[in-house]
Design a protein around this motif. Structure first.
Motif, mmCIF file in Angstrom:
data_model
loop_
_atom_site.group_PDB
_atom_site.id
_atom_site.type_symbol
_atom_site.label_atom_id
_atom_site.label_comp_id
_atom_site.label_asym_id
_atom_site.label_seq_id
_atom_site.Cartn_x
_atom_site.Cartn_y
_atom_site.Cartn_z
ATOM 1 N N GLN A 155 6.670 1.502 -3.904
ATOM 2 C CA GLN A 155 5.229 1.665 -4.059
ATOM 3 C C GLN A 155 4.922 3.070 -4.570
ATOM 4 O O GLN A 155 5.374 4.058 -4.005
ATOM 5 N N GLN A 156 4.153 3.155 -5.648
ATOM 6 C CA GLN A 156 3.774 4.457 -6.193
ATOM 7 C C GLN A 156 2.262 4.556 -6.330
ATOM 8 O O GLN A 156 1.635 3.659 -6.880
ATOM 9 N N PRO A 157 1.645 5.643 -5.829
ATOM 10 C CA PRO A 157 2.316 6.714 -5.087
ATOM 11 C C PRO A 157 2.712 6.252 -3.689
ATOM 12 O O PRO A 157 2.016 5.462 -3.061
ATOM 13 N N ALA A 158 3.834 6.765 -3.193
ATOM 14 C CA ALA A 158 4.306 6.402 -1.861
ATOM 15 C C ALA A 158 3.372 6.982 -0.807
ATOM 16 O O ALA A 158 2.825 8.071 -0.981
ATOM 17 N N TYR A 159 3.184 6.255 0.298
ATOM 18 C CA TYR A 159 2.285 6.754 1.339
ATOM 19 C C TYR A 159 2.721 6.270 2.711
ATOM 20 O O TYR A 159 3.428 5.277 2.859
ATOM 21 N N LEU A 160 2.294 7.020 3.741
ATOM 22 C CA LEU A 160 2.415 6.623 5.131
ATOM 23 C C LEU A 160 1.033 6.267 5.644
ATOM 24 O O LEU A 160 0.020 6.719 5.099
ATOM 25 N N VAL A 161 0.990 5.467 6.710
ATOM 26 C CA VAL A 161 -0.259 5.089 7.360
ATOM 27 C C VAL A 161 -0.254 5.638 8.773
ATOM 28 O O VAL A 161 0.766 5.569 9.455
ATOM 29 N N VAL A 162 -1.392 6.188 9.217
ATOM 30 C CA VAL A 162 -1.513 6.648 10.597
ATOM 31 C C VAL A 162 -2.776 6.067 11.210
ATOM 32 O O VAL A 162 -3.837 6.065 10.593
ATOM 33 N N GLY A 163 -2.645 5.517 12.424
ATOM 34 C CA GLY A 163 -3.788 4.980 13.152
ATOM 35 C C GLY A 163 -4.480 6.089 13.925
ATOM 36 O O GLY A 163 -3.828 6.875 14.612
ATOM 37 N N VAL A 164 -5.809 6.152 13.825
ATOM 38 C CA VAL A 164 -6.596 7.230 14.430
ATOM 39 C C VAL A 164 -7.661 6.648 15.339
ATOM 40 O O VAL A 164 -8.285 5.632 15.014
ATOM 41 N N ASP A 165 -7.886 7.285 16.507
ATOM 42 C CA ASP A 165 -9.008 6.895 17.355
ATOM 43 C C ASP A 165 -9.623 8.091 18.079
ATOM 44 O O ASP A 165 -10.546 7.933 18.866
ATOM 45 N N GLY A 166 -9.114 9.296 17.836
ATOM 46 C CA GLY A 166 -9.681 10.488 18.445
ATOM 47 C C GLY A 166 -9.052 10.896 19.752
ATOM 48 O O GLY A 166 -9.375 11.955 20.295
ATOM 49 N N SER A 167 -8.144 10.101 20.315
ATOM 50 C CA SER A 167 -7.480 10.439 21.573
ATOM 51 C C SER A 167 -6.440 11.525 21.327
ATOM 52 O O SER A 167 -6.010 11.752 20.198
#
Length: 302
Positions: A155-167
């Motif tokens: 996959q280009q551009p390569a990426y990571l995913v991060v889950g966010v909730d404020g904790s």
């Protein structure tokens, strides 16, 4: 286990179903981090019970056969790693004991723990007696990686995913995700998932705006530490498992905290976390608290 005082990347090998994909991920990560790699295999001592088949060898002979097979598997694993990354410090241990207990103890002195996970049904994969992922994720002092699918490097551009909730755990996951993206020269997608529950339009708008505020504040400041990482952040309506699983389809990795609030309540200890582990289509990195790139624990705020 460590080399030169460095905390190693620890990889647990399943004696029944060894996975080269797990070894590849762990070895590549150790190489990126300039850390040693330690390969560990553990199995419970055999015990005789009333159902023990008469045709099997006696326990001592059976134990010797298992140990020999384990030693051969570790030798093969270390040879494979050294061929892939000549010069990478590699060590191996064959330990007696419950895999969860042994890995938990070893993880206390490690920068990262890497595990495999077979493609089974959710119930069989996460709740059988042989499962080690969930208890280690819940209690390990270092980040835990479950590698069931490869990184999507095409996959280009390569990426990571991060889950966010404020904790606090979510904030630690974002820190870790920025570091991991910087190591890989990849982009980062920060996602906040929320589920509308028949709220009035005005209240729904307020909740969505609050979600955007939390997402923006979580990412604020971290971009200065990693100016080369391109960040996008999105508030997405939907169930967290569905949102994160869809986002993982083309990602290098999915990074989450072990406990969450809001859209990610009970992450990796409740049904949402189990769903993520089962449905994510890339390696899942779980971050228990504020940790540095080399595994040093920092004091959590809040």
């Amino acid at each position: 286990m460590s080399s030169g005082g460095q905390r190693p990347v620890l990889v647990g090998v399943d004696p029944e179903h060894p996975s080269r994909m797990v070894l590849v991920w762990a070895a590549d990560e150790a190489k990126r981090r300039h850390l040693p790699l330690h390969v560990l295999q553990a199995f419970k001592p055999l015990t005789r019970n009333g159902a023990w088949p008469r045709t099997w060898p006696d326990l001592q002979q059976r134990a010797r056969l298992l140990r020999t097979a384990g030693e051969e598997a570790l030798d093969e694993a270390t040879r494979f790693i050294r061929e892939r990354h000549p010069g990478l410090p590699v060590s191996a241990t064959l330990a007696d004991g419950d895999p969860v207990d042994v890995l938990h103890r070893q993880a206390e002195g490690s920068a990262l723990l890497v595990l495999g996970s077979r493609h089974l049904s959710a119930a069989r994969e996460l709740f059988t007696a042989g499962s080690v992922a969930l208890p280690l994720i819940a209690h390990a002092s270092c980040p835990v990686v479950v590698v069931r699918d490869p990184e999507h490097i095409t996959q280009q551009p390569a990426y990571l995913v991060v889950g966010v909730d404020g904790s606090p755990a979510s904030q630690s996951a974002v820190d870790y995700a920025f570091e991991a993206a910087a190591l890989r020269g990849a982009q980062l997608r920060a996602l906040f998932a929320w589920q509308p529950s028949h709220l009035p339009a005005a209240e729904e708008y307020r909740v969505e705006q609050e979600s955007r505020r939390v997402l923006a504040e979580t990412a604020a400041g971290r971009r200065e530490s990693h100016p080369d990482v391109t960040l996008t952040h999105e508030v997405v309506r939907g169930h967290p498992v569905a949102v994160l699983s869809e986002a993982s389809a083309h990602a290098l990795a999915l990074v989450v905290g072990t406990r969450g609030l809001g859209g990610f309540t009970g992450m990796l200890l409740g049904s949402v976390g189990q769903g993520v582990l089962h449905h994510a289509r890339c390696p899942v990195i779980t971050v228990p608290g504020p940790v540095g790139l080399g595994g040093e624990t920092r004091r959590a705020s809040g």
